[in-house]
Design a protein around this motif. Structure first.
Motif, PDB file in Angstrom:
ATOM      1  N   LEU A  26      12.676  -7.332   4.299  1.00  0.00           N
ATOM      2  CA  LEU A  26      11.228  -7.514   4.129  1.00  0.00           C
ATOM      3  C   LEU A  26      10.521  -6.158   4.025  1.00  0.00           C
ATOM      4  CD1 LEU A  26       8.702  -9.296   4.119  1.00  0.00           C
ATOM      5  CD2 LEU A  26       8.677  -9.135   6.608  1.00  0.00           C
ATOM      6  N   HIS A  27      10.900  -5.216   4.922  1.00  0.00           N
ATOM      7  CA  HIS A  27      10.232  -3.912   4.896  1.00  0.00           C
ATOM      8  C   HIS A  27      10.523  -3.169   3.594  1.00  0.00           C
ATOM      9  CE1 HIS A  27       8.444  -4.245   8.714  1.00  0.00           C
ATOM     10  NE2 HIS A  27       9.549  -4.191   9.415  1.00  0.00           N
ATOM     11  N   ALA A  28      11.754  -3.278   3.114  1.00  0.00           N
ATOM     12  CA  ALA A  28      12.100  -2.592   1.862  1.00  0.00           C
ATOM     13  C   ALA A  28      11.252  -3.149   0.713  1.00  0.00           C
ATOM     14  CB  ALA A  28      13.587  -2.753   1.567  1.00  0.00           C
ATOM     15  N   ALA A  29      11.148  -4.490   0.656  1.00  0.00           N
ATOM     16  CA  ALA A  29      10.374  -5.117  -0.424  1.00  0.00           C
ATOM     17  C   ALA A  29       8.886  -4.786  -0.265  1.00  0.00           C
ATOM     18  CB  ALA A  29      10.589  -6.634  -0.400  1.00  0.00           C
ATOM     19  N   THR A  30       8.399  -4.832   0.974  1.00  0.00           N
ATOM     20  CA  THR A  30       6.981  -4.549   1.216  1.00  0.00           C
ATOM     21  C   THR A  30       6.661  -3.103   0.865  1.00  0.00           C
ATOM     22  OG1 THR A  30       7.043  -6.144   3.007  1.00  0.00           O
ATOM     23  CG2 THR A  30       5.159  -4.679   2.971  1.00  0.00           C
ATOM     24  N   GLN A  31       7.573  -2.222   1.246  1.00  0.00           N
ATOM     25  CA  GLN A  31       7.377  -0.806   0.953  1.00  0.00           C
ATOM     26  C   GLN A  31       7.233  -0.580  -0.547  1.00  0.00           C
ATOM     27  OE1 GLN A  31       6.802   1.567   2.972  1.00  0.00           O
ATOM     28  NE2 GLN A  31       6.746   3.125   1.375  1.00  0.00           N
ATOM     29  N   GLU A  32       8.104  -1.235  -1.308  1.00  0.00           N
ATOM     30  CA  GLU A  32       8.065  -1.075  -2.770  1.00  0.00           C
ATOM     31  C   GLU A  32       6.755  -1.632  -3.321  1.00  0.00           C
ATOM     32  OE1 GLU A  32      10.228   0.825  -4.200  1.00  0.00           O
ATOM     33  OE2 GLU A  32       9.100   0.616  -6.058  1.00  0.00           O
ATOM     34  N   ALA A  33       6.314  -2.764  -2.744  1.00  0.00           N
ATOM     35  CA  ALA A  33       5.060  -3.371  -3.213  1.00  0.00           C
ATOM     36  C   ALA A  33       3.892  -2.406  -2.976  1.00  0.00           C
ATOM     37  CB  ALA A  33       4.815  -4.684  -2.465  1.00  0.00           C
ATOM     38  N   TYR A  34       3.851  -1.767  -1.816  1.00  0.00           N
ATOM     39  CA  TYR A  34       2.767  -0.815  -1.523  1.00  0.00           C
ATOM     40  C   TYR A  34       2.882   0.432  -2.400  1.00  0.00           C
ATOM     41  CZ  TYR A  34       0.586  -3.359   2.286  1.00  0.00           C
ATOM     42  OH  TYR A  34      -0.109  -4.296   3.010  1.00  0.00           O
ATOM     43  N   ARG A  35       4.124   0.832  -2.701  1.00  0.00           N
ATOM     44  CA  ARG A  35       4.291   2.000  -3.576  1.00  0.00           C
ATOM     45  C   ARG A  35       3.704   1.711  -4.962  1.00  0.00           C
ATOM     46  NH1 ARG A  35       8.991   4.906  -1.919  1.00  0.00           N
ATOM     47  NH2 ARG A  35      10.156   2.980  -2.102  1.00  0.00           N
ATOM     48  N   LEU A  36       3.950   0.488  -5.444  1.00  0.00           N
ATOM     49  CA  LEU A  36       3.403   0.094  -6.750  1.00  0.00           C
ATOM     50  C   LEU A  36       1.874   0.065  -6.707  1.00  0.00           C
ATOM     51  CD1 LEU A  36       5.885  -2.798  -7.655  1.00  0.00           C
ATOM     52  CD2 LEU A  36       5.862  -0.476  -8.600  1.00  0.00           C
ATOM     53  N   LEU A  37       1.346  -0.457  -5.584  1.00  0.00           N
ATOM     54  CA  LEU A  37      -0.112  -0.532  -5.436  1.00  0.00           C
ATOM     55  C   LEU A  37      -0.713   0.874  -5.356  1.00  0.00           C
ATOM     56  CD1 LEU A  37      -2.532  -2.585  -4.788  1.00  0.00           C
ATOM     57  CD2 LEU A  37      -2.183  -1.880  -2.415  1.00  0.00           C
ATOM     58  N   ASP A  38      -0.149   1.698  -4.457  1.00  0.00           N
ATOM     59  CA  ASP A  38      -0.687   3.059  -4.256  1.00  0.00           C
ATOM     60  C   ASP A  38      -0.577   3.895  -5.530  1.00  0.00           C
ATOM     61  OD1 ASP A  38      -1.315   2.494  -1.646  1.00  0.00           O
ATOM     62  OD2 ASP A  38       0.494   3.391  -0.800  1.00  0.00           O
ATOM     63  N   GLY A  39       0.468   3.640  -6.314  1.00  0.00           N
ATOM     64  CA  GLY A  39       0.672   4.405  -7.549  1.00  0.00           C
ATOM     65  C   GLY A  39      -0.178   3.891  -8.707  1.00  0.00           C
ATOM     66  N   GLY A  40      -0.983   2.852  -8.463  1.00  0.00           N
ATOM     67  CA  GLY A  40      -1.844   2.315  -9.521  1.00  0.00           C
ATOM     68  C   GLY A  40      -1.060   1.576 -10.588  1.00  0.00           C
ATOM     69  N   VAL A  41       0.158   1.166 -10.270  1.00  0.00           N
ATOM     70  CA  VAL A  41       0.992   0.469 -11.268  1.00  0.00           C
ATOM     71  C   VAL A  41       0.480  -0.947 -11.510  1.00  0.00           C
ATOM     72  CG1 VAL A  41       3.338  -0.357 -11.756  1.00  0.00           C
ATOM     73  CG2 VAL A  41       3.002   1.873 -10.654  1.00  0.00           C
ATOM     74  N   ALA A  42       0.062  -1.619 -10.441  1.00  0.00           N
ATOM     75  CA  ALA A  42      -0.447  -2.998 -10.580  1.00  0.00           C
ATOM     76  C   ALA A  42      -1.358  -3.303  -9.404  1.00  0.00           C
ATOM     77  CB  ALA A  42       0.718  -3.991 -10.621  1.00  0.00           C
ATOM     78  N   GLU A  43      -2.231  -4.308  -9.603  1.00  0.00           N
ATOM     79  CA  GLU A  43      -3.092  -4.761  -8.496  1.00  0.00           C
ATOM     80  C   GLU A  43      -2.283  -5.675  -7.578  1.00  0.00           C
ATOM     81  OE1 GLU A  43      -5.914  -3.799  -7.399  1.00  0.00           O
ATOM     82  OE2 GLU A  43      -6.075  -2.352  -9.038  1.00  0.00           O
ATOM     83  N   PHE A  44      -2.761  -5.821  -6.345  1.00  0.00           N
ATOM     84  CA  PHE A  44      -1.983  -6.579  -5.360  1.00  0.00           C
ATOM     85  C   PHE A  44      -1.771  -8.029  -5.780  1.00  0.00           C
ATOM     86  CE2 PHE A  44      -6.322  -7.165  -3.786  1.00  0.00           C
ATOM     87  CZ  PHE A  44      -6.353  -8.502  -3.425  1.00  0.00           C
ATOM     88  N   GLN A  45      -2.796  -8.630  -6.465  1.00  0.00           N
ATOM     89  CA  GLN A  45      -2.646 -10.031  -6.876  1.00  0.00           C
ATOM     90  C   GLN A  45      -1.494 -10.169  -7.866  1.00  0.00           C
ATOM     91  OE1 GLN A  45      -5.440  -8.207  -7.201  1.00  0.00           O
ATOM     92  NE2 GLN A  45      -7.296  -9.373  -6.740  1.00  0.00           N
ATOM     93  N   ASP A  46      -1.383  -9.187  -8.779  1.00  0.00           N
ATOM     94  CA  ASP A  46      -0.324  -9.258  -9.795  1.00  0.00           C
ATOM     95  C   ASP A  46       1.049  -9.010  -9.178  1.00  0.00           C
ATOM     96  OD1 ASP A  46      -1.817  -9.989 -12.069  1.00  0.00           O
ATOM     97  OD2 ASP A  46      -2.627  -7.962 -12.172  1.00  0.00           O
ATOM     98  N   ILE A  47       1.089  -8.127  -8.173  1.00  0.00           N
ATOM     99  CA  ILE A  47       2.382  -7.890  -7.499  1.00  0.00           C
ATOM    100  C   ILE A  47       2.817  -9.175  -6.785  1.00  0.00           C
ATOM    101  CG2 ILE A  47       3.590  -6.510  -5.763  1.00  0.00           C
ATOM    102  CD1 ILE A  47       1.546  -4.219  -6.401  1.00  0.00           C
ATOM    103  N   ASP A  48       1.869  -9.823  -6.097  1.00  0.00           N
ATOM    104  CA  ASP A  48       2.194 -11.091  -5.430  1.00  0.00           C
ATOM    105  C   ASP A  48       2.669 -12.130  -6.444  1.00  0.00           C
ATOM    106  OD1 ASP A  48       1.804 -10.422  -2.807  1.00  0.00           O
ATOM    107  OD2 ASP A  48      -0.141 -11.411  -2.580  1.00  0.00           O
ATOM    108  N   THR A  49       1.927 -12.265  -7.545  1.00  0.00           N
ATOM    109  CA  THR A  49       2.305 -13.273  -8.545  1.00  0.00           C
ATOM    110  C   THR A  49       3.695 -12.978  -9.107  1.00  0.00           C
ATOM    111  OG1 THR A  49      -0.013 -13.575  -9.107  1.00  0.00           O
ATOM    112  CG2 THR A  49       1.573 -14.383 -10.717  1.00  0.00           C
ATOM    113  N   ALA A  50       3.969 -11.696  -9.340  1.00  0.00           N
ATOM    114  CA  ALA A  50       5.288 -11.324  -9.889  1.00  0.00           C
ATOM    115  C   ALA A  50       6.406 -11.735  -8.925  1.00  0.00           C
ATOM    116  CB  ALA A  50       5.327  -9.808 -10.135  1.00  0.00           C
ATOM    117  N   VAL A  51       6.191 -11.471  -7.636  1.00  0.00           N
ATOM    118  CA  VAL A  51       7.225 -11.787  -6.642  1.00  0.00           C
ATOM    119  C   VAL A  51       7.364 -13.305  -6.469  1.00  0.00           C
ATOM    120  CG1 VAL A  51       7.773 -11.611  -4.175  1.00  0.00           C
ATOM    121  CG2 VAL A  51       7.000  -9.586  -5.413  1.00  0.00           C
TER     122      VAL A  51
END
Ligand SMILES: NC(=O)c1ccc[n+]([C@@H]2O[C@H](COP(=O)([O-])OP(=O)(O)OC[C@H]3O[C@@H](n4cnc5c(N)ncnc54)[C@H](O)[C@@H]3O)[C@@H](O)[C@H]2O)c1
Length: 284
Positions: free
Chosen positions: A193-218
């Protein structure tokens, strides 16, 4: 059936006891606070009542299950005859070590002493006893009355017989065990869970995608029931933040440094469902 004692009658301990009782196990549930025991068991009655309302349990089965949980504030009385004791007191190392030392005195010498701690591996507690071979982690998931899994985790001194005893108890309680043979921070589930969450926050912090889109993708791409941000709102963003901070501090691994966006949420008191707002808005 196993003679079970659960020490710590808060949210987790009382549900562990109730889950066991629903499967016919006689349980003694101890807490330092009689008020807490009463509050927890009233809440559990409410949870199980919903099964009665849906026709999945008879009122008689509900009463029989609750009668199997005998509450007490007396530790000696709770563990005197126990074959397995599950400790679920507050997440504080000194308190847990004290409890383990008392359990070693009060429980039968052959009894297994298990901890439900999410972050304290059993080797930190087993040394407070004279029976480290009979100690293990039994990590249930919240809420125990709903979540299937229990991770049974062996410390360096845990015997095979102890691990087997814990696995058998989990099955007896109608839950699914997995065995973790080497103790490691986060065990299996929280590491993944932490590994996946960490990656999700990295994508968010890096401006790669918004949190809603990351959630939808997962959710749609991996078929996980909840994406990391929705799950964070569900469990509480303070819990996510503190868990990441704990791993960051204990490992020094910069990958675990909590995201600034997450810290901001916690500082604003936007902790998820419980405060009406987190990543998503729950005010309506
Ligand atoms: N809450 C979760 O999501 C979750 C999930 C998995 C594991 N855990 C673990 O379960 C344990 C308990 O967590 P919780 O959420 O139920 O906490 P909680 O605060 O709801 O309950 C802790 C209980 O311990 C009691 N207590 C404190 N000192 C005691 C003592 N010396 N003897 C007996 N009782 C004592 C308190 O009165 C309280 O009722 C922690 O180790 C935690 O890591 C929690």
């Amino acid at each position: 059936m196993t003679r079970l004692a659960v020490v710590g009658g808060g949210f987790m301990g009382s549900q562990i006891a109730t889950q066991a009782a629903l499967h016919g196990i006689e349980v003694r549930l101890q807490d330092v606070s009689a008020e807490q025991l009463e509050k927890s068991m009233t809440a559990n009655r409410g949870h199980i009542q919903r099964r009665v309302d849906k026709g999945r349990l008879t009122p008689a089965d509900l009463e029989a299950a609750l009668a199997r949980v005998r509450t007490t504030t007396d530790l000696a009385e709770a563990v005197r005859d126990a074959e397995v004791v599950i400790e679920a007191v507050v997440e504080d190392l000194d308190v847990k070590r004290q409890v383990f030392s008392e359990l070693d005195e009060l429980a039968p010498p052959e009894a297994v002493l298990a901890s439900n701690s999410s972050t304290m591996v059993i080797s930190k507690l087993a040394g407070a006893t004279g029976r480290p071979d009979r100690c293990a982690n039994m990590h249930f998931f919240s809420p125990v009355l709903v979540m299937e899994l229990c991770e049974v985790v062996m410390g360096p001194q845990t015997s095979e017989a102890t691990a087997e005893r814990c696995l058998a108890l989990v099955r007896e309680m109608g839950r699914t065990p997995v065995l973790v043979r080497k103790e490691i921070d986060g065990f299996i589930v929280n590491r993944i869970l932490h590994a996946a969450t960490q990656e999700a926050y990295r994508l968010l912090d890096g401006g790669v995608a918004e949190f809603q889109d990351i959630d939808t993708a997962v959710e749609k791409g991996l078929n996980w029931p909840m994406g990391p941000f929705r799950l964070g709102d569900f469990t509480g963003l303070d819990v996510t933040y503190n868990a990441r901070l704990h791993i960051y501090r204990t490992t020094g691994d910069p990958n675990y440094k909590p995201s600034p966006r997450l810290r901001e949420k916690v500082e604003k008191g936007e902790l998820g469902r419980k405060t009406g707002k987190g990543w998503y808005d729950y005010s309506s």
